[in-house]
Design a protein around this motif. Structure first.
Motif, PDB file in Angstrom:
ATOM      1  N   PHE A  76     -34.635   2.027  -3.033  1.00 11.05           N
ATOM      2  CA  PHE A  76     -33.685   2.195  -4.875  1.00 11.05           C
ATOM      3  C   PHE A  76     -34.476   3.803  -4.243  1.00 11.05           C
ATOM      4  N   ALA A 117     -38.253  -1.277  -2.379  1.00 14.35           N
ATOM      5  CA  ALA A 117     -39.156  -2.054  -2.774  1.00 14.35           C
ATOM      6  C   ALA A 117     -39.193  -3.268  -1.989  1.00 14.35           C
ATOM      7  N   SER A 138     -39.456  -2.927 -12.760  1.00 13.24           N
ATOM      8  CA  SER A 138     -39.053  -4.506 -12.370  1.00 13.24           C
ATOM      9  C   SER A 138     -38.965  -5.686 -14.050  1.00 13.24           C
ATOM     10  N   GLY A 139     -38.817  -6.680 -14.000  1.00 10.44           N
ATOM     11  CA  GLY A 139     -38.921  -7.530 -14.675  1.00 10.44           C
ATOM     12  C   GLY A 139     -39.941  -7.382 -15.900  1.00 10.44           C
ATOM     13  N   GLY A 140     -41.140  -7.650 -15.054  1.00 14.77           N
ATOM     14  CA  GLY A 140     -42.312  -7.756 -16.081  1.00 14.77           C
ATOM     15  C   GLY A 140     -42.869  -6.710 -16.581  1.00 14.77           C
ATOM     16  N   ARG A 157     -35.480   0.720 -14.497  1.00 15.01           N
ATOM     17  CA  ARG A 157     -35.716   0.866 -12.925  1.00 15.01           C
ATOM     18  C   ARG A 157     -36.679   0.122 -12.902  1.00 15.01           C
ATOM     19  N   ASN A 167     -45.310  -8.910 -10.302  1.00 16.26           N
ATOM     20  CA  ASN A 167     -44.128  -8.377 -10.907  1.00 16.26           C
ATOM     21  C   ASN A 167     -43.707  -6.673  -9.988  1.00 16.26           C
ATOM     22  N   GLY A 168     -42.229  -7.031  -9.649  1.00 18.04           N
ATOM     23  CA  GLY A 168     -41.930  -5.941  -8.658  1.00 18.04           C
ATOM     24  C   GLY A 168     -42.216  -5.965  -7.505  1.00 18.04           C
ATOM     25  N   ALA A 169     -42.897  -7.360  -7.042  1.00 17.94           N
ATOM     26  CA  ALA A 169     -43.289  -7.100  -5.974  1.00 17.94           C
ATOM     27  C   ALA A 169     -41.754  -6.926  -5.136  1.00 17.94           C
ATOM     28  N   GLY A 170     -40.723  -7.275  -5.359  1.00 18.81           N
ATOM     29  CA  GLY A 170     -39.487  -7.396  -4.766  1.00 18.81           C
ATOM     30  C   GLY A 170     -39.180  -8.688  -4.391  1.00 18.81           C
ATOM     31  N   LYS A 171     -39.805  -9.612  -4.872  1.00 17.99           N
ATOM     32  CA  LYS A 171     -39.101 -11.051  -4.935  1.00 17.99           C
ATOM     33  C   LYS A 171     -37.514 -10.716  -4.930  1.00 17.99           C
ATOM     34  N   SER A 172     -36.508 -10.488  -6.498  1.00 21.48           N
ATOM     35  CA  SER A 172     -35.568 -10.810  -6.698  1.00 21.48           C
ATOM     36  C   SER A 172     -34.886 -10.356  -5.278  1.00 21.48           C
ATOM     37  N   THR A 173     -35.092  -8.397  -5.447  1.00 21.86           N
ATOM     38  CA  THR A 173     -34.312  -7.776  -4.201  1.00 21.86           C
ATOM     39  C   THR A 173     -34.346  -8.832  -3.178  1.00 21.86           C
ATOM     40  N   THR A 203     -38.180   4.354  -4.508  1.00 23.08           N
ATOM     41  CA  THR A 203     -38.756   3.343  -4.844  1.00 23.08           C
ATOM     42  C   THR A 203     -38.906   1.917  -3.264  1.00 23.08           C
ATOM     43  N   HIS A 249     -42.977 -17.542 -11.640  1.00 24.87           N
ATOM     44  CA  HIS A 249     -44.934 -17.506 -12.426  1.00 24.87           C
ATOM     45  C   HIS A 249     -45.572 -18.422 -12.456  1.00 24.87           C
ATOM     46  N   GLN A 277     -32.714 -14.270 -11.744  1.00 20.25           N
ATOM     47  CA  GLN A 277     -33.455 -14.434 -12.740  1.00 20.25           C
ATOM     48  C   GLN A 277     -33.317 -14.649 -14.369  1.00 20.25           C
TER      49      GLN A 277
HETATM   50  N1  ATP Z   1     -31.438  -1.462  -8.982  1.00 18.67           N
HETATM   51  C1  ATP Z   1     -32.197  -1.104  -8.547  1.00 18.67           C
HETATM   52  N2  ATP Z   1     -32.270   0.488  -9.233  1.00 18.67           N
HETATM   53  C2  ATP Z   1     -34.290   0.843  -8.366  1.00 18.67           C
HETATM   54  N3  ATP Z   1     -34.586   0.353  -8.043  1.00 18.67           N
HETATM   55  C3  ATP Z   1     -34.447  -0.944  -8.250  1.00 18.67           C
HETATM   56  C4  ATP Z   1     -33.825  -1.738  -8.500  1.00 18.67           C
HETATM   57  N4  ATP Z   1     -33.541  -2.690  -7.961  1.00 18.67           N
HETATM   58  C5  ATP Z   1     -35.598  -3.443  -8.582  1.00 18.67           C
HETATM   59  N5  ATP Z   1     -35.511  -2.047  -7.970  1.00 18.67           N
HETATM   60  C6  ATP Z   1     -36.786  -1.962  -7.529  1.00 18.67           C
HETATM   61  O1  ATP Z   1     -37.291  -2.772  -6.783  1.00 18.67           O
HETATM   62  C7  ATP Z   1     -39.200  -3.110  -7.230  1.00 18.67           C
HETATM   63  C8  ATP Z   1     -38.176  -5.036  -7.099  1.00 18.67           C
HETATM   64  O2  ATP Z   1     -38.389  -5.443  -7.768  1.00 18.67           O
HETATM   65  P1  ATP Z   1     -37.709  -6.776  -8.012  1.00 18.67           P
HETATM   66  O3  ATP Z   1     -37.027  -7.057  -8.674  1.00 18.67           O
HETATM   67  O4  ATP Z   1     -37.692  -7.396  -7.180  1.00 18.67           O
HETATM   68  O5  ATP Z   1     -39.607  -7.944  -8.113  1.00 18.67           O
HETATM   69  P2  ATP Z   1     -39.415  -8.559  -8.498  1.00 18.67           P
HETATM   70  O6  ATP Z   1     -40.710  -8.943  -7.627  1.00 18.67           O
HETATM   71  O7  ATP Z   1     -38.421  -9.743  -8.828  1.00 18.67           O
HETATM   72  O8  ATP Z   1     -40.179  -8.495 -10.086  1.00 18.67           O
HETATM   73  P3  ATP Z   1     -40.121  -8.893 -11.597  1.00 18.67           P
HETATM   74  O9  ATP Z   1     -40.944 -10.428 -10.915  1.00 18.67           O
HETATM   75  O10 ATP Z   1     -40.759  -8.837 -11.999  1.00 18.67           O
HETATM   76  O11 ATP Z   1     -39.177  -9.631 -11.583  1.00 18.67           O
HETATM   77  C9  ATP Z   1     -39.402  -2.551  -8.201  1.00 18.67           C
HETATM   78  O12 ATP Z   1     -40.145  -1.303  -8.307  1.00 18.67           O
HETATM   79  C10 ATP Z   1     -38.254  -1.961  -9.433  1.00 18.67           C
HETATM   80  O13 ATP Z   1     -38.498  -1.340 -10.368  1.00 18.67           O
END
Ligand code: ATP
Ligand code: ATP
Ligand code: MG
Ligand code: MG
Lengths: 498, 354, 344, 350
Positions: free
Chosen positions: A10, A15, A392-394, A390, A35-41, A13, A193, A82
């Protein structure tokens, strides 16, 4: 199902960076990472919400283009995200079936209600399927989400932190269900988590860090310590720190606090340097007590003494003036201005401190403060000027904490502060709570995470359906006692009124 | 209160006595380059389009090498839009502008600015009430005469026993129509019209649906009403349609209960005249009107006439006209075209072909 | 009580209140206006509401998806004008062809709106604010300042507006009214019983969720705009039949009445809630007010406009305040009930 | 820690911000503006004259004054559709009072007070009764206009004292008439308040999320209330200036202005749903609309065609960046794929 060499960025970033993952039928695959490791992505790529920059997805060995979530559904891939996605004006049953495409050309309301009730019964969730989803608690929303996912004929089921707002009982129910699905040959990708939970259910574990694939292994071949080490890339000895603060003077005492139809007769004291935990199942109305103390939804009856003075808290401004701060559990609705920068969010409640005589904002000071918190709480953000949305959740959670810490409160109410936070960050938050308590703050910690409650509390107040079921001293509090009280089996007398 | 004005003589097509210029009416010199703009109240209705046609005819006759600009605002933005166009004309370096005033005195500053920039500013159809900023107003008919024509038509339709009737005008702030209504009210005070009872003035806002609804509301409100009198050509057909839809007129073999008269375009009303819904109505030729306006403006802009009382000029095929003090306003000069054409079954089919 | 609450949502309570208000208004005007309870009054109100209602149906579909279409007046005007000129030029066009032509042109204009909103991701208020001006501009250019007059139209068009389906005494039930009611019934059924209809609600109450929910929300929004355009086209045809004299300003400003009808009828401007029956009631109430006020002797033209404005202000604001109350009441009683059920 | 607002860091930020802006939406607007200005000056030599340039502001001055406050309101996540009707009501009040013999100065002040009253009503309904602004101000738009008609019925009131009309029409400072001076003063004030003050910050945050602001101790209701009151006041002022410029007043004054005003603000890049946007963008968009309209008038495009073109512009102003983003994303993906392809080949080959 295989995902090969998936990358996604993104803007600046990255991701996901060359991540590969395989999921097999009849197996629960846990995806773990900070947090922010990219799981949700990653799962959003799987379900067609994001298109990968590169890499491919194979199902049954055939490459697949998933353009949108409808296409994902056609391939039998369903996901629980999530953040629950609920249609507030539709009723519960409709919410479950709205995206189904195999239920005929005409909506048969009667059948739909019956089917919905059946599915919810399987989950052991009691909800009126005809109620509109507006006003459902987060937990109930989560349950509806789960019902929605399992009602589809899925081959691959993805769950992104489904348990983050569920209580122990509901989690158990969910796990039972997951086992059933697994036995039916469904492939399940599970993100969470709460390590002990995740490791309990998983057959295989994959770990991501900073968008990169770190390791994959069978559950039986890894230990908790190993997992944590892989997640953070370093050793962590102890992540539930014990509070060692000295108990100070009486800060606040609450007697007979009530709000009609919401909660009644709540009694407790908070001392400086003490952590008072509110435990209970989902729907115990702990949040409402917190909101009453913060003046957002004031109570109608009861006496509150704060710092030696009898007070009535009827507005949020007044609560802030007294030195009460409340960090919400629902950061998207109440916690953070998503389009604004990290710095703006952190200084929002305290903006007055950053004004010149003319009422203009001194931005340099503001950035300095924000920068301080970015380092102290290790918030992963390119700069304090980026939009909070922008992160991540954590990391968003940490920004919210910074915001209230910066207000320098005397009493800090933390509502589920570690929900959806990874293990190392959780430890940091706990350290911080201890540090704050040591500085003489009174802390009310609302948490559904029982180990956390036991580890962090000086005393535990247990609630159920708006009633106070007990108040335990740290020494007296055990998992069994708290659960018993929370489930409402008996109502022990106040054991530890100091 | 009517200002003391010279009593109106009604010189129409015949040249009148010209005291100041015994040399006879001024004639235009064709072929001069004059940049001219024709500015109606707004674009999109037939009568203004016909005016445009007349002006084009005159332009061709006068061999003006500069093309005629025909510009207009939107109806809901009449006043501000006209100001904008006048201002732009100044910037463009236009020589003359012909305006049908869409409002009241709001155009005064813009018109004055145009005058100061050396432009010729002529109004037609609807004047500036205060007369400021305007050089000459080309009047379609005598506004006082309009009152009489309307009253006469009503009388001839309703007959000696008279009855109730209502006027439908375009909008409450249309300068020319308000003048006609005032004139009509004056005329109705005379004893021969005593039986004619004007019960209400309604406004159709130049929109078909409002004219339609207003007509029916008038009928419901005054069950014994006999006549509806639209004085806005664009609203007239809707009034007829409403009456016909609800079976008040034009029903085969039935005596119409309510009929119409007023100011309307023959081509839009033929069928209603033939079926008795609009037995008689009046109008002037908008083509001629545009033709005369163009001639007047051309003469002023080329300096052939100065815009002073008593000046006479020849307007091509239409004959000779005189600039006179406008008797219907306190200040201002006018050139009066006239006369009315009255249409009924005998002549409408011919007129509609135009 | 709980059963009552379950089956009567606040929205339905509001509809009942609206019916009640309409009755009260009718009673009030009955005391004020001579010969009020006649077939005439019924005809006036029903026919004037007919066109608005058809457009309001389309608007409802769009508003349900948390969008808005303010270009409706221009679409109605354009189709009325276009079909009018075609009929004037070729008097032998079959009625059905004319209707289909109107619907088709309207749908095409709705399609452009829909593409820009759903796929161009431009907020609907901007798109339709723009196309409101664009469609009208095209019409002005296309028309060359001519008007459509009843004279030139085939007779069946002119007669259409006074055609009755049936009459009871002096109560005439006009064909156009019947057409409007058929449209209302059709769309009410569609919204309750077709998955498409339910998904309109879903998109409206949570567009973000709709994006990930696994149904084609972009296409659904697009179709809503196309349907709205098509209904405007139909209304344009009805407009032509009723007024027959079409200038380039035809139906200008109609969006205001339509939006007022939709809003008064309880369709939430924020999407996701409301019914077409509500919109019908809203349109009826506004039609009743307008037609009655025109006739009310003591009220002059200016006062009529002013009073109408103030009444809408009161209706909308008062009603919204009450709705908020009701919603809270309902929500609270649900919370009360929910934990109790867990005990069973 | 105490540092003055004009610290070097602040200055650099400003410059940096200006550069950032150039690359963004505002940059695009600026480009469009330059193109329009060039085309116009080729069309008519008199276009660039001071006189024409002042005229061009003069013709829209009331709308652009109101556009400034509308920017605040839209960023705040609300909308005020009633501004044009408040303009009309204030002007009609002035006309009616003057007709009744009240001195024009007093009538002017009462006109402003009426504007404040309208703002109070709107603000109360929105901030305290919690109703959506779209609905409240839609109703206000109809209702206030109705009141204006009650006051003046079909009359139009002119013949104000000489100085009053002069104020509206004649230059006051240099070539600029009063309204234009007021506009520039308001513009500078608005930029300072919105971009650099605490109040401006609250306006943005509330636009982001009312709840978040409330839970952070921001007095949401007061901010909203203040905005709508100021909106009423500014609209009334604009209405009165309009009356002075035209030299006459009627019930329909300023009818339909709200759409132009909102177009100006939205084309300036202000987020429809609140929370984002800047006055620089709005200023550029105002300049674009003024010059474009002037240019179209110069080439004889008027009336509906002009509004149609503005309509196209409005849609394009949002559509273009969306499309550009999509294309950019696709290109990026392609490039990445390509890169990855060559990389993996390179790895495999040795
Ligand atoms: N729509 C978006 N636009 C810009 N950056 C994004 C977007 N979605 C996620 N990111 C970035 O991508 C990275 C991975 O985010 P992601 O949500 O996949 O993390 P996560 O592993 O699910 O974390 P958490 O456990 O906190 O939910 C993060 O650095 C986040 O800031
Ligand atoms: N921030 C909030 N503002 C207003 N109401 C809220 C808020 N958070 C929760 N509520 C309401 O409070 C009630 C109880 O919430 P909930 O079920 O979360 O109970 P709880 O005891 O706070 O549980 P937990 O904190 O464990 O999630 C619900 O009606 C919920 O809608
Ligand atoms: Mg995540
Ligand atoms: Mg809670």
């Amino acid at each position: 199902m295989h995902m090969r060499h998936i990358s996604k960025s993104f803007g600046a970033t990255q991701a996901l960076d060359d991540v590969s993952l395989s999921i097999y039928p009849g197996e629960v695959h846990a995806l773990i990472g900070e947090n922010g490791a990219g799981k949700s992505t990653l799962i959003k790529v799987m379900t067609g919400i994001h298109q990968p920059d590169q890499g491919e997805i194979l199902l049954d060995g055939r490459p697949l283009q998933i353009r949108n979530s409808a296409a994902a559904q056609d391939h039998g891939i369903a996901a629980i995200y999530q953040e629950p996605v609920i249609f507030p004006d539709l009723n519960v049953a409709e919410n479950i079936f709205i995206s189904h495409r195999d239920r005929g050309a005409i909506v048969r309301w009667g059948r739909m209600h019956k089917d919905a009730a059946t599915i919810l019964a399987k989950l052991d969730v009691k909800l009126d399927v005809r109620m509109p989803a507006r006003g459902l608690t987060l937990a109930a929303q989560q349950a509806v989400e789960i019902a929605k996912a399992i009602s589809l004929k899925v081959r691959v089921l993805v769950m992104d932190e489904p348990t983050s707002s569920l209580s122990a009982h509901e989690v158990a129910q969910l796990f039972k269900l997951i086992s059933t699905l697994r036995n039916q040959g469904v492939a399940i990708l599970f993100i969470g988590h709460r390590l002990e939970e995740v490791l309990e259910i998983a057959d295989r574990v994959t770990i991501l860090r900073d968008g990169k694939w770190i390791s994959s292994a069978l559950r039986s071949q890894v230990t908790t310590e190993q997992v944590i080490q892989d997640m953070v890339g370093r050793q962590i000895e102890d992540f539930f720190a014990k509070s060692q603060a000295e108990r100070g003077d009486l800060l606040m005492s609450v007697r007979g606090l009530s709000k009609e139809n919401v909660f009644s007769d709540i009694n407790f004291d908070v001392y400086r340097g003490e952590v008072l935990c509110f435990a209970g199942l989902i729907g115990a109305r702990r949040t409402d007590v917190g909101l009453a103390l913060f003046g957002v939804e004031p109570a109608d009856a009861g006496h509150i003494t704060f710092a030696g003075k009898e007070v009535k808290i009827h507005s949020l401004e007044q609560a802030l003036k007294l030195g009460i701060a409340y960090a919400t559990e629902d950061r998207h609705r109440f916690g953070l201005a998503i389009l604004m920068s990290v710095a703006t969010n952190i200084t929002l409640p305290t903006l007055r401190r950053y004004l010149t005589a003319l009422g203009l904002v001194r931005q340099s000071d503001e950035y300095a403060t924000a920068e301080e918190y970015r380092q102290r709480l290790s918030i992963h953000a390119p700069s304090v000027k980026v939009e909070v949305g922008r992160l991540s959740g954590g990391n968003q959670q940490k920004v919210m904490l910074s915001k209230w810490l910066n207000a320098g409160p005397k009493l800090l109410i933390l509502d589920e502060p570690t929900r959806g936070i990874d293990v190392p960050t959780k430890a940091e938050v706990h350290h911080m709570i201890n540090a704050l308590a040591a500085q003489g703050l009174g802390i009310i910690l609302i948490s559904s995470d029982l180990p956390e409650v036991l580890a962090m509390s000086d005393r535990v107040l247990v609630m159920r359906e708006g009633r106070q079921m007990g108040l335990f001293d740290r020494k007296a509090a055990t998992q069994e006692k708290i659960m018993t009280a929370a489930m409402g089996q008996n109502r022990p007398a106040m054991e530890a009124q100091p | 209160a009517a200002p003391t004005a010279a009593p109106t003589v009604a010189p129409t097509k015949a040249p009148t006595v010209a005291p100041t210029k015994p040399a006879g009416p001024v004639k235009a010199t064709p072929g001069k380059a004059v940049k001219m703009t024709l500015l109606p109240k707004f674009l999109g209705i037939l009568v203004f389009d016909q005016t445009h046609r007349g002006a084009q005819e005159a332009a061709k006759e006068l061999q003006n090498p500069e093309p005629l600009q025909y510009l207009g605002p939107t109806p809901e933005n009449m006043v501000a839009g006209q100001i904008e166009i006048i201002t732009a004309a100044v910037t463009q370096g236009q020589d003359a502008i012909m305006i049908s005033n869409g409002g009241g005195d709001e155009l005064v500053p813009a018109a004055k600015a145009a005058r100061e920039a050396g432009m010729t500013v002529v109004f037609w159809d609807s004047p500036i009430p205060s007369g400021e900023g305007e050089q000459v107003f080309v009047a379609q008919v005598d506004f006082n005469e309009t009152g009489k024509v309307l009253a006469d038509m009503a009388l001839s339709i309703m007959g000696a026993e008279g009855g109730k009737f209502a006027v439908i005008s375009a909008a409450p702030d249309t300068a020319n129509q308000n003048a006609w209504i005032a004139a009509l009210k004056d005329v109705l005070k005379k004893p021969e019209y005593a039986k004619l009872q004007l019960v209400e003035i309604a406004y159709g806002m130049e929109q078909a649906e409002i004219n339609y609804d207003k007509t029916l509301a008038l009928i419901d409100k005054y069950p014994d009403i006999k006549l509806i009198m639209p004085i806005t050509a664009s609203g007239f057909p809707s009034v007829c349609k409403a009456l016909q839809d609800e079976g008040y007129c034009g029903k085969e073999g039935e005596e119409p209960k309510v009929v119409t008269t007023g100011l309307g375009l023959p081509s839009e009303l033929v069928s209603y005249t033939m079926n008795g819904c609009a037995p008689k109505f009046a109008l002037w030729s908008f083509v001629d009107f545009g033709y005369l306006t163009y001639y007047t403006t051309y003469l002023l802009a080329t300096g052939a006439i100065k815009g002073e009382i008593g000046e006479q000029f020849e307007a091509g095929r239409m004959g000779t006209y005189t600039i006179e003090k406008d008797p219907t306003r306190e200040k201002g000069l006018r050139v009066k075209m006239g006369p009315f054409s009255i249409y009924d079954k005998t002549n409408i089919e011919e007129a509609a072909k135009e | 009580m709980s059963a009552l609450r379950r089956y009567f949502r606040p929205e339905q309570v509001r509809e009942l209140v609206l019916v009640f208000l309409i009755i009260v208004l009718a009673l009030f005007f009955g005391t004020q206006i001579r010969d009020y309870y006649t077939g005439r009054t019924f005809i006036r109100i029903s026919t004037s509401v007919a066109i608005i209602v058809v457009v309001a149906m389309g608007e409802t579909l769009v508003v349900l998806t948390r969008n808005i279409d303010i270009s409706v007046g221009s679409i109605v005007g354009f189709t009325a004008y276009f079909v009018g000129t075609q009929l004037a030029r070729h008097n032998d066009i079959a009625p059905l062809v004319a209707v289909l032509m109107a619907i088709g042109i309207g749908a095409a204009m709705g399609l452009l709106n829909g593409i820009l909103v759903a796929y161009g991701k431009v907020p609907s208020i901007l798109v339709t604010l723009g196309t409101l001006a664009i469609y009208r501009g095209i019409l002005v250019n296309y028309s060359g300042a001519k008007t459509v007059v009843a004279n030139s139209l085939p007779q069946w068009v002119i007669n259409l507006s006074s055609m009755n389906i049936f009459s009871i005494g002096e109560l005439d039930f006009r064909l156009l009214v019947g057409l409007a009611l058929a449209v209302v019934v059709f769309f009410q059924l569609m919204l309750t019983y077709l998955p498409y209809g339910r998904r309109l609600y879903a998109i409206g109450c949570n567009p973000d969720a709709a994006r990930v929910a696994g149904f084609p929300s972009q296409r659904i929004v697009l179709v809503a705009f196309v349907l709205c355009g098509a209904l405007c086209g139909l209304a344009g045809f009805m407009y032509l039949a009723r007024f027959s004299n079409i200038t380039v300003v035809a139906a200008q400003g109609m969006e205001m009445s339509v939006l007022a009808a939709v809003v008064v009828g309880g369709v939430s401007i924020f999407g996701g809630s409301g019914t077409v029956i509500g919109a019908l009631l809203g349109a009826t109430m506004i039609g009743l007010l307008e037609q009655s006020l025109i006739r009310w002797l003591v009220i002059s033209e200016f006062w009529r406009r002013a009073l109408l404005g103030l009444l809408i202000l009161l209706a909308v604001e008062g009603d919204a305040a009450i709705m908020n109350r009701l919603r809270k009441l309902w929500a609270r009683s649900e919370l009360q009930m929910a934990p109790k059920q867990e005990n069973q | 820690m105490a540092r003055s607002a004009t610290s070097p860091a602040g200055g650099r930020n400003l410059l940096l911000g200006a550069w950032e802006r150039l690359k963004s939406w505002e940059g695009l607007l600026l480009g469009v503006l330059v193109v329009i200005v060039i085309i116009n000056s080729l069309q008519a030599p008199a276009y660039l004259s001071i006189r024409n340039q002042t005229n061009l502001f003069q013709l829209f001055i009331e709308k652009i004054i109101v556009a400034l406050i509308m920017t605040f309101i839209l960023i705040n996540g609300e909308i005020d559709l009633s501004v044009a009707s408040v303009m009309g009501l204030a002007a009609s009040t002035l006309g009616r009072l003057y007709e009744l013999g009240v001195p024009i100065e007093a009538a002017f002040l009462i006109g402003l007070a009426v504007g404040i009253a309208c703002g109070l009503l709107n603000g109360f309904m929105i901030a305290y009764a919690g109703l959506p602004s779209l609905v409240v101000t839609l109703a206000g738009m109809i209702g206030y206009r109705g009141l204006a008609y009650i006051l003046l019925e079909d009359r139009f009131i002119g013949n104000y004292p000489e100085w009053f009309s002069r104020l509206g029409q004649q230059p006051l400072i240099g070539p600029f008439p009063l309204a234009l001076v007021i506009f520039f003063v308001l513009l500078v004030g608005a930029i300072i308040v919105l971009q650099y003050s605490a109040f401006g910050r609250y306006v943005y945050v509330i636009g982001n999320s009312r709840e978040v602001a409330r839970y952070s101790g921001v007095k949401v209701r007061r901010v909203k209330m203040a905005l709508f009151i100021v909106s009423g006041l500014v609209a009334a002022l604009a209405g009165l200036l309009y009356a002075a410029r035209l030299g006459s007043v009627r019930g329909s004054v300023a009818e339909g202005f709200e759409l132009d005003i909102i177009t100006m603000v939205l084309m300036g890049g202000v987020n429809m749903y609140g929370g984002a946007g800047s006055l620089y963008g709005v200023l550029l968009s105002i300049l674009i609309i003024l010059n474009l309209r002037n240019g179209m008038s110069l080439i004889n495009l008027t009336g509906h065609v002009q509004t149609g073109v503005i309509g196209v512009l409005l849609i394009l102003s949002v559509l273009a960046p969306n499309l550009a983003r999509n294309i950019q994303a696709t290109l990026n993906r392609r490039r990445m794929r390509h890169l990855a392809g060559t990389l993996s080949e390179a790895q495999e080959s040795p």
